[in-house]
Design a protein around this motif. Structure first.
Motif, mmCIF file in Angstrom:
data_model
loop_
_atom_site.group_PDB
_atom_site.id
_atom_site.type_symbol
_atom_site.label_atom_id
_atom_site.label_comp_id
_atom_site.label_asym_id
_atom_site.label_seq_id
_atom_site.Cartn_x
_atom_site.Cartn_y
_atom_site.Cartn_z
ATOM 1 N N LYS A 165 0.815 -1.215 0.000
ATOM 2 C CA LYS A 165 0.000 0.000 0.000
ATOM 3 C C LYS A 165 0.848 1.266 0.000
ATOM 4 O O LYS A 165 0.341 2.367 -0.275
ATOM 5 C CB LYS A 165 -0.908 0.024 1.235
ATOM 6 C CG LYS A 165 -1.989 -1.053 1.246
ATOM 7 C CD LYS A 165 -3.087 -0.728 0.274
ATOM 8 C CE LYS A 165 -4.227 -1.730 0.350
ATOM 9 N NZ LYS A 165 -5.308 -1.409 -0.610
ATOM 10 N N GLY A 166 2.131 1.115 0.327
ATOM 11 C CA GLY A 166 2.992 2.284 0.443
ATOM 12 C C GLY A 166 2.635 3.153 1.625
ATOM 13 O O GLY A 166 2.728 4.386 1.565
ATOM 14 N N VAL A 167 2.210 2.511 2.730
ATOM 15 C CA VAL A 167 1.751 3.224 3.922
ATOM 16 C C VAL A 167 2.669 2.920 5.101
ATOM 17 O O VAL A 167 3.092 1.768 5.302
ATOM 18 C CB VAL A 167 0.296 2.821 4.275
ATOM 19 C CG1 VAL A 167 -0.147 3.467 5.579
ATOM 20 C CG2 VAL A 167 -0.644 3.191 3.147
ATOM 21 N N ALA A 168 2.999 3.925 5.886
ATOM 22 C CA ALA A 168 3.781 3.727 7.107
ATOM 23 C C ALA A 168 2.854 3.340 8.247
ATOM 24 O O ALA A 168 1.719 3.849 8.326
ATOM 25 C CB ALA A 168 4.543 5.002 7.459
ATOM 26 N N TYR A 177 -9.051 -5.966 14.928
ATOM 27 C CA TYR A 177 -9.111 -4.511 14.878
ATOM 28 C C TYR A 177 -9.518 -4.040 13.481
ATOM 29 O O TYR A 177 -9.164 -4.667 12.462
ATOM 30 C CB TYR A 177 -7.739 -3.901 15.206
ATOM 31 C CG TYR A 177 -7.214 -4.339 16.554
ATOM 32 C CD1 TYR A 177 -7.470 -3.606 17.698
ATOM 33 C CD2 TYR A 177 -6.467 -5.515 16.672
ATOM 34 C CE1 TYR A 177 -6.987 -4.015 18.934
ATOM 35 C CE2 TYR A 177 -5.988 -5.933 17.897
ATOM 36 C CZ TYR A 177 -6.253 -5.185 19.030
ATOM 37 O OH TYR A 177 -5.793 -5.595 20.249
ATOM 38 N N ALA A 178 -10.240 -2.954 13.461
ATOM 39 C CA ALA A 178 -10.464 -2.238 12.198
ATOM 40 C C ALA A 178 -9.295 -1.282 12.015
ATOM 41 O O ALA A 178 -8.894 -0.582 12.951
ATOM 42 C CB ALA A 178 -11.777 -1.477 12.243
ATOM 43 N N LEU A 179 -8.718 -1.267 10.799
ATOM 44 C CA LEU A 179 -7.523 -0.456 10.547
ATOM 45 C C LEU A 179 -7.893 0.702 9.622
ATOM 46 O O LEU A 179 -8.498 0.506 8.554
ATOM 47 C CB LEU A 179 -6.439 -1.326 9.921
ATOM 48 C CG LEU A 179 -5.064 -0.685 9.715
ATOM 49 C CD1 LEU A 179 -3.961 -1.742 9.785
ATOM 50 C CD2 LEU A 179 -4.968 0.057 8.379
ATOM 51 N N PHE A 180 -7.525 1.897 10.041
ATOM 52 C CA PHE A 180 -7.797 3.115 9.277
ATOM 53 C C PHE A 180 -6.471 3.750 8.863
ATOM 54 O O PHE A 180 -5.468 3.639 9.582
ATOM 55 C CB PHE A 180 -8.600 4.114 10.120
ATOM 56 C CG PHE A 180 -9.956 3.613 10.527
ATOM 57 C CD1 PHE A 180 -11.082 3.999 9.806
ATOM 58 C CD2 PHE A 180 -10.113 2.760 11.614
ATOM 59 C CE1 PHE A 180 -12.346 3.541 10.184
ATOM 60 C CE2 PHE A 180 -11.369 2.298 11.989
ATOM 61 C CZ PHE A 180 -12.483 2.689 11.270
ATOM 62 N N ILE A 181 -6.481 4.406 7.718
ATOM 63 C CA ILE A 181 -5.258 5.043 7.218
ATOM 64 C C ILE A 181 -5.475 6.556 7.127
ATOM 65 O O ILE A 181 -6.485 7.030 6.613
ATOM 66 C CB ILE A 181 -4.873 4.490 5.825
ATOM 67 C CG1 ILE A 181 -4.533 2.997 5.922
ATOM 68 C CG2 ILE A 181 -3.681 5.255 5.256
ATOM 69 C CD1 ILE A 181 -4.247 2.349 4.572
ATOM 70 N N GLU A 198 2.961 4.259 11.175
ATOM 71 C CA GLU A 198 2.686 5.429 12.009
ATOM 72 C C GLU A 198 1.449 6.190 11.543
ATOM 73 O O GLU A 198 0.863 6.967 12.310
ATOM 74 C CB GLU A 198 3.898 6.376 12.011
ATOM 75 C CG GLU A 198 5.122 5.850 12.735
ATOM 76 C CD GLU A 198 5.973 4.918 11.890
ATOM 77 O OE1 GLU A 198 7.007 4.446 12.400
ATOM 78 O OE2 GLU A 198 5.600 4.659 10.708
ATOM 79 N N ASN A 199 1.049 6.011 10.277
ATOM 80 C CA ASN A 199 -0.120 6.721 9.741
ATOM 81 C C ASN A 199 -1.397 5.892 9.823
ATOM 82 O O ASN A 199 -2.400 6.231 9.173
ATOM 83 C CB ASN A 199 0.126 7.111 8.286
ATOM 84 C CG ASN A 199 1.159 8.211 8.153
ATOM 85 O OD1 ASN A 199 1.425 8.928 9.107
ATOM 86 N ND2 ASN A 199 1.759 8.336 6.991
ATOM 87 N N CYS A 200 -1.343 4.842 10.618
ATOM 88 C CA CYS A 200 -2.510 3.967 10.763
ATOM 89 C C CYS A 200 -3.130 4.141 12.145
ATOM 90 O O CYS A 200 -2.452 4.500 13.119
ATOM 91 C CB CYS A 200 -2.123 2.508 10.569
ATOM 92 S SG CYS A 200 -1.513 2.129 8.910
ATOM 93 N N GLY A 201 -4.408 3.884 12.200
ATOM 94 C CA GLY A 201 -5.115 3.895 13.481
ATOM 95 C C GLY A 201 -5.922 2.625 13.637
ATOM 96 O O GLY A 201 -6.475 2.098 12.667
ATOM 97 N N LEU A 202 -5.967 2.099 14.851
ATOM 98 C CA LEU A 202 -6.703 0.863 15.129
ATOM 99 C C LEU A 202 -7.875 1.129 16.047
ATOM 100 O O LEU A 202 -7.787 1.944 16.979
ATOM 101 C CB LEU A 202 -5.780 -0.172 15.793
ATOM 102 C CG LEU A 202 -4.574 -0.686 15.001
ATOM 103 C CD1 LEU A 202 -3.815 -1.716 15.829
ATOM 104 C CD2 LEU A 202 -5.010 -1.283 13.672
ATOM 105 N N VAL A 203 -8.967 0.415 15.781
ATOM 106 C CA VAL A 203 -10.146 0.452 16.649
ATOM 107 C C VAL A 203 -10.533 -0.979 16.964
ATOM 108 O O VAL A 203 -10.571 -1.835 16.074
ATOM 109 C CB VAL A 203 -11.324 1.172 15.953
ATOM 110 C CG1 VAL A 203 -12.590 1.086 16.803
ATOM 111 C CG2 VAL A 203 -10.971 2.634 15.676
#
Length: 352
Positions: free
Chosen positions: A166-169, A185-189, A171-176
């Protein structure tokens, strides 16, 4: 109190060469171990400080107080029974009062649990050692990220691979948290880093995943599973492995690596010797610690036995000991009252 204090005050009752030299398994590089028995001066014994054991810094010279000695004999402690069974040519000093302590008064079926039980523990450790040698753990410690997986249809892929695609770090993710779903967990970017997500983990030293506050209306990018139990087991194995590396005897380890059989050969030699002693006690009602199969045991120490064959050999001995314990004429355990009476008599003789 030190060993020198025992000698200066004539408090030593028994002293013998122990270890490989007493077993007849010594080689030119073998150390000389000394074990013995002492008694406390009368005023010290009647005081508030009881000293059960005195040893030097390397623990290759050890003396047991007479009360502790008889207590351990009554428990069929292998080291202490072997000390009582010291060959005549290994005895350096023996006080006349020690003649009252007779080996056959203490031999019992307890040896099945002490000699064979200890040997079984060593066999288990040998299996663990083989695992450490065959499967060394890298010094770089894994993080919780290595135990996270993204659900993809009916399958899953490692989180790190998914983030890379995805080319995502992280650190830029959030978990719920997902309700009613353990470790899901649901993962948000947050591509622009404007929503204040805490990342999947706070830092490389983290032992947990992090939860973030996600604004209403945001759409999850994936669902993630954290194998928390797998991570916990890995942390335990990692800690045990590097503790072992730090504390291991490097000379012994290098010997094990040289013979290439991937087990602690010296430890297994003594394990087999203990099993043979248990067989002798149960079948003959006596204990002769000077081995009759020196070459066979030294071959085990040299790593000439295959690991699986050696384990089978020890398992056969354990099975034979179990059977002998059922038919042996030895008592179930030593007579504690007689042992206590003996100790009182010895103390009275010493303090008169």
């Amino acid at each position: 109190m030190t060993i020198q204090d025992l000698k200066d005050n004539n408090l030593i009752l028994f002293e013998a060469i122990a270890g490989s030299k007493s077993f007849g398994l010594d080689t030119p590089t073998s150390d000389t171990d000394i074990k013995g028995v002492f008694y406390m001066a009368k005023e010290l014994f009647y005081g508030m400080e009881y000293i059960p054991q005195i040893s030097n810094e390397t623990n290759d010279v050890v003396y047991y107080e007479i009360g502790r000695y008889i207590e351990l004999l009554s428990k069929n402690n292998p080291n202490i029974l072997e000390l009582l069974a010291s060959p005549t040519d290994c005895i350096l000093y023996k006080h006349p009062v020690m003649e009252r302590i007779v080996l056959t008064d203490f031999l019992s079926k307890l040896c099945k649990d002490t000699f064979a039980g200890y040997a079984a523990t060593q066999i288990k450790k040998a299996r663990g050692l083989k695992k450490k040698i065959v499967n060394p753990l890298p010094k770089e410690r894994k993080s919780p990220l290595d135990f996270c997986y993204i659900l993809k249809g009916y399958n899953s892929i490692p989180l790190k691979k998914w983030l890379q695609e995805k080319g995502v770090a992280q650190e830029n993710c959030g978990l719920v948290n997902m309700p009613h779903s353990k470790d899901m967990y649901a993962l948000f970017i947050d591509t622009n880093g404007l929503l204040g997500y805490k990342g999947i983990i706070k830092s490389e030293d983290s032992n947990e995943v992090s939860l973030s506050s996600v604004p209403n209306g945001e759409t999850e990018s994936a669902y993630m599973y954290f194998n928390k139990d797998g991570y916990s087991n890995y942390c335990k194995e990692y800690r045990e492995y590097w503790d072992w590396v730090e504390k291991r005897n490097d000379n012994r380890y290098n010997t094990n690596m040289e013979h290439g059989k991937q087990y602690d050969s010296k430890n297994m030699m003594h394990t087999v010797r203990l099993l043979q002693s248990a067989l002798q006690i149960l079948s003959e009602g006596t204990l002769d610690i000077r081995v009759s199969n020196r070459e066979e045991l030294l071959a085990i120490k040299a790593g000439e036995w295959e690991y699986d064959a050696l384990l089978q050999f020890t398992e056969d001995h354990l099975a034979a000991i179990e059977q002998l314990a059922k038919t042996s004429t030895l008592p179930e355990k030593p007579d504690i009252k007689n042992a206590e009476k003996l100790l009182v008599e010895i103390r009275m003789a010493l303090y008169q």
